[in-house]
Design an enzyme around this catalytic site. Structure first.
Site, PDB file in Angstrom:
ATOM      1  N   LYS A  56       4.295  82.896  87.995  1.00 29.08           N
ATOM      2  CA  LYS A  56       4.199  81.444  88.677  1.00 29.08           C
ATOM      3  C   LYS A  56       3.560  81.427  90.145  1.00 29.08           C
ATOM      4  CE  LYS A  56       8.459  80.067  86.414  1.00 29.08           C
ATOM      5  NZ  LYS A  56       9.968  79.738  86.485  1.00 29.08           N
ATOM      6  N   LYS A  78       7.231  79.693  72.889  1.00 23.08           N
ATOM      7  CA  LYS A  78       8.537  79.079  72.529  1.00 23.08           C
ATOM      8  C   LYS A  78       8.530  77.701  73.168  1.00 23.08           C
ATOM      9  CE  LYS A  78      11.413  80.084  76.611  1.00 23.08           C
ATOM     10  NZ  LYS A  78      12.047  78.926  76.759  1.00 23.08           N
ATOM     11  N   LYS A 127      11.344  73.708  78.372  1.00 26.74           N
ATOM     12  CA  LYS A 127      11.149  72.308  79.092  1.00 26.74           C
ATOM     13  C   LYS A 127       9.770  72.508  80.014  1.00 26.74           C
ATOM     14  CE  LYS A 127      15.308  73.768  81.341  1.00 26.74           C
ATOM     15  NZ  LYS A 127      14.675  74.222  82.465  1.00 26.74           N
TER      16      LYS A 127
HETATM   17  P1  ATP Z   1      11.677  76.669  81.576  1.00 25.33           P
HETATM   18  O1  ATP Z   1      10.397  76.537  80.911  1.00 25.33           O
HETATM   19  O2  ATP Z   1      11.854  75.790  82.361  1.00 25.33           O
HETATM   20  O3  ATP Z   1      11.815  78.017  81.563  1.00 25.33           O
HETATM   21  P2  ATP Z   1      13.469  76.607  79.209  1.00 25.33           P
HETATM   22  O4  ATP Z   1      13.313  75.789  78.065  1.00 25.33           O
HETATM   23  O5  ATP Z   1      13.034  77.918  78.893  1.00 25.33           O
HETATM   24  O6  ATP Z   1      12.772  75.965  80.366  1.00 25.33           O
HETATM   25  P3  ATP Z   1      15.716  77.547  80.853  1.00 25.33           P
HETATM   26  O7  ATP Z   1      16.306  76.604  81.526  1.00 25.33           O
HETATM   27  O8  ATP Z   1      15.030  78.586  81.311  1.00 25.33           O
HETATM   28  O9  ATP Z   1      15.116  76.565  79.658  1.00 25.33           O
HETATM   29  O10 ATP Z   1      16.853  78.121  79.744  1.00 25.33           O
HETATM   30  C1  ATP Z   1      18.228  77.573  79.459  1.00 25.33           C
HETATM   31  C2  ATP Z   1      18.630  78.358  78.426  1.00 25.33           C
HETATM   32  O11 ATP Z   1      18.166  77.925  77.184  1.00 25.33           O
HETATM   33  C3  ATP Z   1      18.540  79.880  78.457  1.00 25.33           C
HETATM   34  O12 ATP Z   1      19.934  80.413  78.046  1.00 25.33           O
HETATM   35  C4  ATP Z   1      17.400  80.142  77.461  1.00 25.33           C
HETATM   36  O13 ATP Z   1      17.638  81.293  76.940  1.00 25.33           O
HETATM   37  C5  ATP Z   1      17.501  79.224  76.290  1.00 25.33           C
HETATM   38  N1  ATP Z   1      16.359  78.813  75.827  1.00 25.33           N
HETATM   39  C6  ATP Z   1      15.352  78.101  76.318  1.00 25.33           C
HETATM   40  N2  ATP Z   1      14.342  78.097  75.519  1.00 25.33           N
HETATM   41  C7  ATP Z   1      14.627  78.373  74.280  1.00 25.33           C
HETATM   42  C8  ATP Z   1      14.191  78.363  72.984  1.00 25.33           C
HETATM   43  N3  ATP Z   1      13.011  78.056  72.677  1.00 25.33           N
HETATM   44  N4  ATP Z   1      15.068  78.861  71.863  1.00 25.33           N
HETATM   45  C9  ATP Z   1      16.158  79.455  71.977  1.00 25.33           C
HETATM   46  N5  ATP Z   1      16.726  79.371  73.049  1.00 25.33           N
HETATM   47  C10 ATP Z   1      16.075  78.709  74.462  1.00 25.33           C
HETATM   48 MG    MG Z   2      12.984  79.583  80.512  1.00 28.64          MG
END
Ligand code: ATP
Ligand code: MG
Length: 326
Positions: free
Chosen positions: A111, A192, A195
């Site tokens: 980052k 994956k 967000k």
């Molecule tokens: P960022 O891109 O901001 O990291 P993110 O979608 O990975 O966003 P987080 O806030 O990092 O979201 O994760 C919140 C929860 O959702 C965590 O427990 C993470 O393991 C789970 N999670 C995130 N993305 C996935 C996915 N694609 N499949 C399953 N679980 C997920």
């Molecule tokens: Mg994440």
């Protein structure tokens, strides 16, 4: 009963991956696991942010968790910044973390490499995450691969603090999310669903209306041969659709594969299952969003309960590290 902790950073929009990987397990296991679920709003300040966006998303994420069935009477449910002990413990843990240790974190390197102005908090954020975990004596932290290194740091820091200053913290460990499947992006199934994804087309957002969800699924990337088979290596797009269908229906992805001859039939079934899974959450969200006082009340009660635990832990850590009680 093991205590399990999950945080959601209010940046971007919550999606189906968050739902099946993190939110649904919280809801289904809040009776069998001692659960802490929180919105990590302080973590959203480590990158450039719009204050109004962070505030709006914090309320939106909390409301979505409630809409999905998180029950503040059965789990600890809080906004990180409502419990000032998180930042208080953060400082104490900075005093047992090496500069080099923080700098070695892969997420920090990735980052910080992408920006001109790197905030100090981006470097120290894994230590705040350690505080989030250690404050509540969490034993299990369900995280994806990208966060495993941060949980390892929390372990190291806890062990070091205990060795130097006396037994204070429970040693946490990273656990695989109960749903093994990671939901991948519909338009680039090697990454994956996230967000922070650049394009919205590959992300099934929890608040997308049904017709948008359908359209995104129908346009998901597959491959040329039109044969439905579960094979992550050679058919990542189709495999992801089968994983999504499995996550939404509770069936096994490889046995689901035998039921479809054509991609279009598979996609229709996936769209139906996603809409059936997310529509009740969205509808409940819209009801709750109409009544923000109810949500605020749940958050106030959650913070009060959390502070009772957190302040005892911080007092213990302050005394151990050498601070004179007030
Ligand atoms: P960022 O891109 O901001 O990291 P993110 O979608 O990975 O966003 P987080 O806030 O990092 O979201 O994760 C919140 C929860 O959702 C965590 O427990 C993470 O393991 C789970 N999670 C995130 N993305 C996935 C996915 N694609 N499949 C399953 N679980 C997920
Ligand atoms: Mg994440």
């Amino acid at each position: 009963m093991a205590r399990r902790l999950t945080g959601f950073t209010p940046s971007g929009d919550l999606h189906l991956g968050n739902y099946v990987g993190a939110i649904a397990p919280i809801v289904s296991e809040q009776d069998s696991a001692d659960t802490v679920a929180f919105i990590s709003d302080l973590h959203a300040l480590t990158l450039e942010h719009d204050p109004a966006d962070v505030r709006r998303r914090t309320l939106e994420f909390a409301t979505l968790l409630l809409a999905a069935g998180a029950d503040p009477d059965r789990c600890l449910f809080l906004i990180q910044s409502h419990v000032p002990e998180h930042t208080e413990l953060h400082y104490l843990l900075e005093c047992v973390t090496g500069y080099g240790e923080a700098q070695r974190m892969i997420q920090f390197k990735e980052k910080s490499g992408r920006q001109q102005q790197v905030r100090m908090s981006l470097l120290t954020y894994p230590i705040l995450m350690a505080a989030d975990i250690l404050l509540y004596d969490a034993e299990e932290v369900p995280v994806g691969e990208d966060q495993t290194q941060h949980v390892e740091l929390a372990r190291t820091v806890a062990q070091r603090f205990n060795t130097r200053y006396g037994e204070t913290f429970t040693i946490p460990r990273a656990v695989n999310p109960p749903v093994a499947a990671r939901i991948m992006d519909l338009t680039s199934p090697s990454s994956k669903m996230s967000k922070s994804a650049a394009s919205a087309a590959g992300t099934l957002r929890l608040l997308d209306p049904p017709d948008i969800l359908r359209r995104k699924v129908m346009r998901a990337v597959t491959d040329a041969d039109n044969e439905v088979a579960y094979d992550p290596a050679t058919k990542p797009g189709v495999t992801n659709l089968l994983d999504i269908l499995a996550a939404c229906t509770g069936e096994k992805p490889d046995s689901l594969a035998t039921r479809f001859d054509r991609y279009s039939d598979l996609k229709t079934a996936v769209a139906d299952a996603v809409v059936a899974t997310l529509t009740p959450v969205r509808e409940r969200y819209l009801q709750l969003a109409d009544n923000p006082d109810h949500v605020q009340e749940a958050l106030r009660a959650g913070a009060t309960r959390a502070r009772a635990l957190a302040s005892a832990k911080v007092q213990q850590a302050k005394a151990a590290i050498g601070l004179l009680p007030a």
